[in-house]
Scaffold this motif. Structure first.
Motif, PDB file in Angstrom:
ATOM      1  N   GLU A 223       0.833  -1.211   0.000  1.00 26.74           N
ATOM      2  CA  GLU A 223       0.000   0.000   0.000  1.00 26.74           C
ATOM      3  C   GLU A 223       0.863   1.255   0.000  1.00 26.74           C
ATOM      4  OE1 GLU A 223      -2.562   3.150   0.228  1.00 26.74           O
ATOM      5  OE2 GLU A 223      -2.811   1.169  -0.658  1.00 26.74           O
ATOM      6  N   LEU A 224       1.908   1.266   0.816  1.00 23.34           N
ATOM      7  CA  LEU A 224       2.793   2.431   0.852  1.00 23.34           C
ATOM      8  C   LEU A 224       3.518   2.610  -0.474  1.00 23.34           C
ATOM      9  CD1 LEU A 224       4.182   2.008   4.461  1.00 23.34           C
ATOM     10  CD2 LEU A 224       2.674   3.850   3.647  1.00 23.34           C
ATOM     11  N   ALA A 225       3.971   1.525  -1.083  1.00 26.42           N
ATOM     12  CA  ALA A 225       4.639   1.607  -2.387  1.00 26.42           C
ATOM     13  C   ALA A 225       3.680   2.131  -3.445  1.00 26.42           C
ATOM     14  CB  ALA A 225       5.194   0.244  -2.776  1.00 26.42           C
ATOM     15  N   ARG A 226       2.426   1.673  -3.404  1.00 25.01           N
ATOM     16  CA  ARG A 226       1.412   2.144  -4.349  1.00 25.01           C
ATOM     17  C   ARG A 226       1.190   3.647  -4.186  1.00 25.01           C
ATOM     18  NH1 ARG A 226      -3.032   4.356  -4.503  1.00 25.01           N
ATOM     19  NH2 ARG A 226      -3.237   4.312  -2.258  1.00 25.01           N
ATOM     20  N   TYR A 227       1.006   4.080  -2.949  1.00 25.24           N
ATOM     21  CA  TYR A 227       0.781   5.494  -2.676  1.00 25.24           C
ATOM     22  C   TYR A 227       1.959   6.345  -3.172  1.00 25.24           C
ATOM     23  CZ  TYR A 227       0.192   9.820  -0.061  1.00 25.24           C
ATOM     24  OH  TYR A 227       0.061  11.145   0.283  1.00 25.24           O
ATOM     25  N   LEU A 228       3.163   5.907  -2.852  1.00 23.68           N
ATOM     26  CA  LEU A 228       4.344   6.671  -3.271  1.00 23.68           C
ATOM     27  C   LEU A 228       4.507   6.692  -4.785  1.00 23.68           C
ATOM     28  CD1 LEU A 228       6.765   5.472  -0.490  1.00 23.68           C
ATOM     29  CD2 LEU A 228       5.993   7.829  -0.848  1.00 23.68           C
ATOM     30  N   ARG A 229       4.199   5.573  -5.432  1.00 20.69           N
ATOM     31  CA  ARG A 229       4.293   5.511  -6.893  1.00 20.69           C
ATOM     32  C   ARG A 229       3.315   6.505  -7.526  1.00 20.69           C
ATOM     33  NH1 ARG A 229       4.556   0.573  -7.133  1.00 20.69           N
ATOM     34  NH2 ARG A 229       2.344   0.104  -7.062  1.00 20.69           N
ATOM     35  N   VAL A 230       2.098   6.550  -7.008  1.00 14.54           N
ATOM     36  CA  VAL A 230       1.088   7.481  -7.527  1.00 14.54           C
ATOM     37  C   VAL A 230       1.513   8.927  -7.288  1.00 14.54           C
ATOM     38  CG1 VAL A 230      -1.282   8.316  -7.160  1.00 14.54           C
ATOM     39  CG2 VAL A 230      -0.835   5.864  -7.360  1.00 14.54           C
ATOM     40  N   ARG A 231       2.004   9.226  -6.102  1.00 16.55           N
ATOM     41  CA  ARG A 231       2.339  10.615  -5.726  1.00 16.55           C
ATOM     42  C   ARG A 231       3.642  11.120  -6.335  1.00 16.55           C
ATOM     43  NH1 ARG A 231       0.330  14.316  -4.328  1.00 16.55           N
ATOM     44  NH2 ARG A 231       1.282  14.859  -2.380  1.00 16.55           N
ATOM     45  N   THR A 232       4.587  10.195  -6.619  1.00 20.56           N
ATOM     46  CA  THR A 232       5.909  10.645  -7.078  1.00 20.56           C
ATOM     47  C   THR A 232       6.275  10.151  -8.476  1.00 20.56           C
ATOM     48  OG1 THR A 232       7.105   8.733  -6.172  1.00 20.56           O
ATOM     49  CG2 THR A 232       6.761  10.630  -4.690  1.00 20.56           C
ATOM     50  N   ALA A 233       5.445   9.294  -9.064  1.00 22.01           N
ATOM     51  CA  ALA A 233       5.739   8.696 -10.370  1.00 22.01           C
ATOM     52  C   ALA A 233       7.084   7.962 -10.355  1.00 22.01           C
ATOM     53  CB  ALA A 233       5.709   9.747 -11.475  1.00 22.01           C
ATOM     54  N   THR A 234       7.418   7.382  -9.209  1.00 20.52           N
ATOM     55  CA  THR A 234       8.676   6.657  -9.028  1.00 20.52           C
ATOM     56  C   THR A 234       8.398   5.371  -8.265  1.00 20.52           C
ATOM     57  OG1 THR A 234       9.893   8.742  -8.910  1.00 20.52           O
ATOM     58  CG2 THR A 234      10.997   6.811  -8.013  1.00 20.52           C
ATOM     59  N   ASP A 235       9.073   4.304  -8.666  1.00 16.63           N
ATOM     60  CA  ASP A 235       9.014   3.065  -7.892  1.00 16.63           C
ATOM     61  C   ASP A 235      10.104   3.113  -6.834  1.00 16.63           C
ATOM     62  OD1 ASP A 235       6.886   1.706  -9.178  1.00 16.63           O
ATOM     63  OD2 ASP A 235       8.216   1.216 -10.848  1.00 16.63           O
ATOM     64  N   TRP A 236       9.742   2.804  -5.600  1.00 13.32           N
ATOM     65  CA  TRP A 236      10.672   2.878  -4.473  1.00 13.32           C
ATOM     66  C   TRP A 236      10.896   1.494  -3.903  1.00 13.32           C
ATOM     67  CZ3 TRP A 236      12.804   7.580  -3.481  1.00 13.32           C
ATOM     68  CH2 TRP A 236      12.151   8.695  -4.004  1.00 13.32           C
TER      69      TRP A 236
END
Length: 94
Positions: free
Chosen positions: A17-30
């Protein structure tokens, strides 16, 4: 935004869920252990957005000493924080 979990959430579910949120908000995979703030592209204001998202998504309250930047530096550290707070409030297993 994701509705809060009412039952136990596993570490992989929280990380996803956190990875999904960050991907949506930053357009980056973390990666789970990648420092979100080392690149300088994310700010302390964004950290506060993470706090709000985590509180809403995982049904937790983050305050006091838990509002340290280190708790939000990586997906893994945020996952550990969410699990601990959920366990402390009876919102899920650690």
């Amino acid at each position: 935004m994701t509705a809060p979990w009412t039952g136990a959430a596993t570490a992989p579910e929280i990380e996803a869920e956190l990875a999904r949120y960050l991907r949506v908000r930053t357009a980056t995979d973390w990666a789970p252990d990648q420092d979100l703030f080392a690149s300088g592209t994310l700010s302390s204001l964004f950290a506060m957005e993470l706090v709000v998202h985590m509180e809403q998504a995982f049904g937790i309250m983050i305050g006091g000493t838990d509002l340290r930047m280190d708790n939000f530096r990586t997906i893994r550290s945020m996952t550990e924080l969410a699990q601990r707070l959920r366990a402390e409030t009876g919102g899920g297993d650690a």
